[in-house]
Scaffold this active site. Structure first.
Site, PDB file in Angstrom:
ATOM      1  N   LEU A  12      39.267 102.958   9.454  1.00 33.80           N
ATOM      2  CA  LEU A  12      40.273 102.512  10.419  1.00 33.80           C
ATOM      3  C   LEU A  12      41.431 103.496  10.565  1.00 33.80           C
ATOM      4  O   LEU A  12      41.869 104.113   9.599  1.00 33.80           O
ATOM      5  CB  LEU A  12      40.807 101.148   9.984  1.00 33.80           C
ATOM      6  CG  LEU A  12      39.726 100.077   9.813  1.00 33.80           C
ATOM      7  CD1 LEU A  12      40.343  98.787   9.288  1.00 33.80           C
ATOM      8  CD2 LEU A  12      38.992  99.813  11.125  1.00 33.80           C
ATOM      9  N   HIS A  13      41.895 103.629  11.806  1.00 33.07           N
ATOM     10  CA  HIS A  13      43.060 104.454  12.103  1.00 33.07           C
ATOM     11  C   HIS A  13      44.033 103.607  12.929  1.00 33.07           C
ATOM     12  O   HIS A  13      43.768 102.423  13.200  1.00 33.07           O
ATOM     13  CB  HIS A  13      42.650 105.746  12.821  1.00 33.07           C
ATOM     14  CG  HIS A  13      41.715 105.518  13.978  1.00 33.07           C
ATOM     15  ND1 HIS A  13      42.086 104.854  15.118  1.00 33.07           N
ATOM     16  CD2 HIS A  13      40.403 105.838  14.147  1.00 33.07           C
ATOM     17  CE1 HIS A  13      41.074 104.803  15.959  1.00 33.07           C
ATOM     18  NE2 HIS A  13      40.029 105.378  15.395  1.00 33.07           N
ATOM     19  N   SER A  59      40.038 108.875  16.573  1.00 30.90           N
ATOM     20  CA  SER A  59      38.639 108.459  16.449  1.00 30.90           C
ATOM     21  C   SER A  59      38.178 108.703  15.017  1.00 30.90           C
ATOM     22  O   SER A  59      38.586 109.701  14.404  1.00 30.90           O
ATOM     23  CB  SER A  59      37.772 109.285  17.411  1.00 30.90           C
ATOM     24  OG  SER A  59      36.405 109.186  17.053  1.00 30.90           O
ATOM     25  N   HIS A 117      42.662 101.435  15.826  1.00 28.32           N
ATOM     26  CA  HIS A 117      42.130 100.123  15.439  1.00 28.32           C
ATOM     27  C   HIS A 117      43.279  99.149  15.133  1.00 28.32           C
ATOM     28  O   HIS A 117      43.251  97.992  15.542  1.00 28.32           O
ATOM     29  CB  HIS A 117      41.290 100.242  14.161  1.00 28.32           C
ATOM     30  CG  HIS A 117      40.053 101.082  14.285  1.00 28.32           C
ATOM     31  ND1 HIS A 117      39.912 102.291  13.644  1.00 28.32           N
ATOM     32  CD2 HIS A 117      38.886 100.885  14.951  1.00 28.32           C
ATOM     33  CE1 HIS A 117      38.725 102.798  13.899  1.00 28.32           C
ATOM     34  NE2 HIS A 117      38.084 101.978  14.698  1.00 28.32           N
ATOM     35  N   GLY A 167      39.263  98.909  22.661  1.00 30.80           N
ATOM     36  CA  GLY A 167      40.083 100.039  23.076  1.00 30.80           C
ATOM     37  C   GLY A 167      39.587 100.646  24.389  1.00 30.80           C
ATOM     38  O   GLY A 167      38.373 100.743  24.617  1.00 30.80           O
ATOM     39  N   GLN A 168      40.527 101.083  25.197  1.00 33.67           N
ATOM     40  CA  GLN A 168      40.165 101.771  26.447  1.00 33.67           C
ATOM     41  C   GLN A 168      39.431 103.082  26.166  1.00 33.67           C
ATOM     42  O   GLN A 168      38.691 103.588  26.997  1.00 33.67           O
ATOM     43  CB  GLN A 168      41.421 102.065  27.288  1.00 33.67           C
ATOM     44  CG  GLN A 168      41.033 102.611  28.657  1.00 33.67           C
ATOM     45  CD  GLN A 168      42.190 103.196  29.428  1.00 33.67           C
ATOM     46  OE1 GLN A 168      43.267 102.603  29.480  1.00 33.67           O
ATOM     47  NE2 GLN A 168      41.986 104.360  30.021  1.00 33.67           N
ATOM     48  N   GLY A 180      34.852 100.413  11.160  1.00 39.06           N
ATOM     49  CA  GLY A 180      35.564 100.854   9.962  1.00 39.06           C
ATOM     50  C   GLY A 180      36.102 102.268  10.028  1.00 39.06           C
ATOM     51  O   GLY A 180      36.160 102.876  11.092  1.00 39.06           O
TER      52      GLY A 180
HETATM   53  P1  AMP Z   1      34.907 101.762  16.440  1.00 36.66           P
HETATM   54  O1  AMP Z   1      35.261 101.478  15.025  1.00 36.66           O
HETATM   55  O2  AMP Z   1      34.877 103.201  16.789  1.00 36.66           O
HETATM   56  O3  AMP Z   1      33.663 101.007  16.868  1.00 36.66           O
HETATM   57  O4  AMP Z   1      36.083 101.149  17.317  1.00 36.66           O
HETATM   58  C1  AMP Z   1      36.454  99.799  17.207  1.00 36.66           C
HETATM   59  C2  AMP Z   1      37.397  99.459  18.343  1.00 36.66           C
HETATM   60  O5  AMP Z   1      38.557 100.287  18.256  1.00 36.66           O
HETATM   61  C3  AMP Z   1      36.773  99.728  19.726  1.00 36.66           C
HETATM   62  O6  AMP Z   1      37.152  98.684  20.602  1.00 36.66           O
HETATM   63  C4  AMP Z   1      37.389 101.043  20.120  1.00 36.66           C
HETATM   64  O7  AMP Z   1      37.468 101.227  21.512  1.00 36.66           O
HETATM   65  C5  AMP Z   1      38.769 100.900  19.504  1.00 36.66           C
HETATM   66  N1  AMP Z   1      39.376 102.222  19.345  1.00 36.66           N
HETATM   67  C6  AMP Z   1      38.796 103.336  18.822  1.00 36.66           C
HETATM   68  N2  AMP Z   1      39.631 104.396  18.907  1.00 36.66           N
HETATM   69  C7  AMP Z   1      40.755 103.939  19.516  1.00 36.66           C
HETATM   70  C8  AMP Z   1      41.990 104.545  19.904  1.00 36.66           C
HETATM   71  N3  AMP Z   1      42.223 105.831  19.697  1.00 36.66           N
HETATM   72  N4  AMP Z   1      42.923 103.781  20.501  1.00 36.66           N
HETATM   73  C9  AMP Z   1      42.697 102.447  20.734  1.00 36.66           C
HETATM   74  N5  AMP Z   1      41.559 101.819  20.391  1.00 36.66           N
HETATM   75  C10 AMP Z   1      40.597 102.540  19.790  1.00 36.66           C
END
Ligand code: AMP
Length: 287
Positions: free
Chosen positions: A33-34, A185, A37, A147-148, A31
């Site tokens: 979200l940006h 992030s 995501h 995400g990478q 969550g």
């Molecule tokens: P999180 O909410 O931080 O657990 O991230 C959820 C998914 O979004 C994960 O697969 C992350 O790698 C991906 N993600 C997070 N930040 C980025 C970004 N800047 N660009 C692409 N994918 C992202």
């Protein structure tokens, strides 16, 4: 967009989609979200009939001294963004439904989970692997999008999918960045104005190290020195946990780069831990 909170119900819904030969794409998130995501969501929508997004701040992947309680949460804003993006189903489970009292089963991908971030966050990847397997079993996707930015996570998830014969296509999408290069992030929200400025050193360091490799520097000690020098020149960088070149498959630090390598950084600015990475290939492709 359908909002589902109960694992049994989303599982049933997914089975119905599968029976009608609809492919399910899945984007697990925590969550707040940006655009990063949302880029995963867009990819899933392009490749699947139905897109499911989960928002679950997974307690099992946070250490006792980490930011589970203060991790940013914005369900209202997230729901609006997902509606706008055309997501079909939002899965929003409670902790108590994901981990009923007495839950005792874990998934552990050995060795890979102890390297890089795993060394500094013991138990983190066990928590990630466990929740991802649970989510995959609940949602039954054909493809799942990651995400990478969290490179080690993608390596671990690909490994567990293969070794547990889950038959899910793990799609890794590029890291989305702010205009000055900082990887998007949810944790960037913790940074003060000065810290936010200082954080750009991470991307600048990755770019510098990547051009060093392209210019023929393949000794990892030298690359590490370049990276450390740049990171330490930023006074707000409190602790560099790791910065180096790693094998993209094993995540082990080689002596020299041959072909493809992962340049990766984890550091602390103030109380915020940030990570980022870039994949580079040597000019001769390692021949
Ligand atoms: P999180 O909410 O931080 O657990 O991230 C959820 C998914 O979004 C994960 O697969 C992350 O790698 C991906 N993600 C997070 N930040 C980025 C970004 N800047 N660009 C692409 N994918 C992202």
């Amino acid at each position: 967009m359908e909002l589902i909170r109960i694992p049994r119900i989303i599982h049933q819904t997914s089975r119905e989609h599968l029976l009608r030969s609809k492919s399910i794409g899945f984007v697990p998130t925590m969550g707040t979200l940006h655009e990063g995501h949302l880029s995963l969501v867009r990819m899933s929508k392009k490749e699947n009939d139905v897109t499911v997004v989960s928002i679950f701040v997974n307690p099992k992947q946070f250490g006792p001294s980490e930011d589970f309680c203060k991790y940013p949460r914005d369900i209202g804003g997230d729901t609006a963004k997902l509606e706008d993006a055309g997501v079909d189903i939002l899965f929003l489970p409670d902790d108590s439904l994901m981990y009923p009292e007495g839950s005792s089963t874990h998934v552990e991908v050995e060795e890979l989970s102890d390297r890089l971030c795993g060394f500094f966050r013991p138990g983190h990847f066990r928590g990630v692997a466990t929740v991802v397997v649970k989510l995959f079993n609940i949602v039954i996707p054909v493809r799942a999008y990651f995400g990478q930015k969290d490179f080690q996570q993608t390596v671990i998830i690909k490994r567990l999918v293969k070794e547990l014969d889950m038959g899910i296509d793990v799609v890794v999408c590029p890291t989305l960045r702010e205009e000055d290069g900082l990887a998007m992030s949810s944790r960037n929200l913790y940074l003060s104005v000065e810290e936010r400025k200082a954080a750009t050193v991470i991307y600048r360091t990755l770019v510098e190290a990547s051009s060093a490799v392209k210019n023929g520097i393949i000794e990892v000690e030298k690359i590490k020195d370049i990276m450390l020098g740049m990171l330490r020149s930023e006074p707000l960088v409190k602790e560099v946990q790791y910065c180096s070149a790693f094998d993209t498959g094993t995540l082990i630090e080689p002596e020299r780069i041959k072909g493809e390598a992962l340049l990766a950084i984890a550091l602390q600015i103030g109380n915020t831990r940030l990570i980022d990475n870039m994949v580079v290939t040597t000019e001769n492709g390692g021949r």
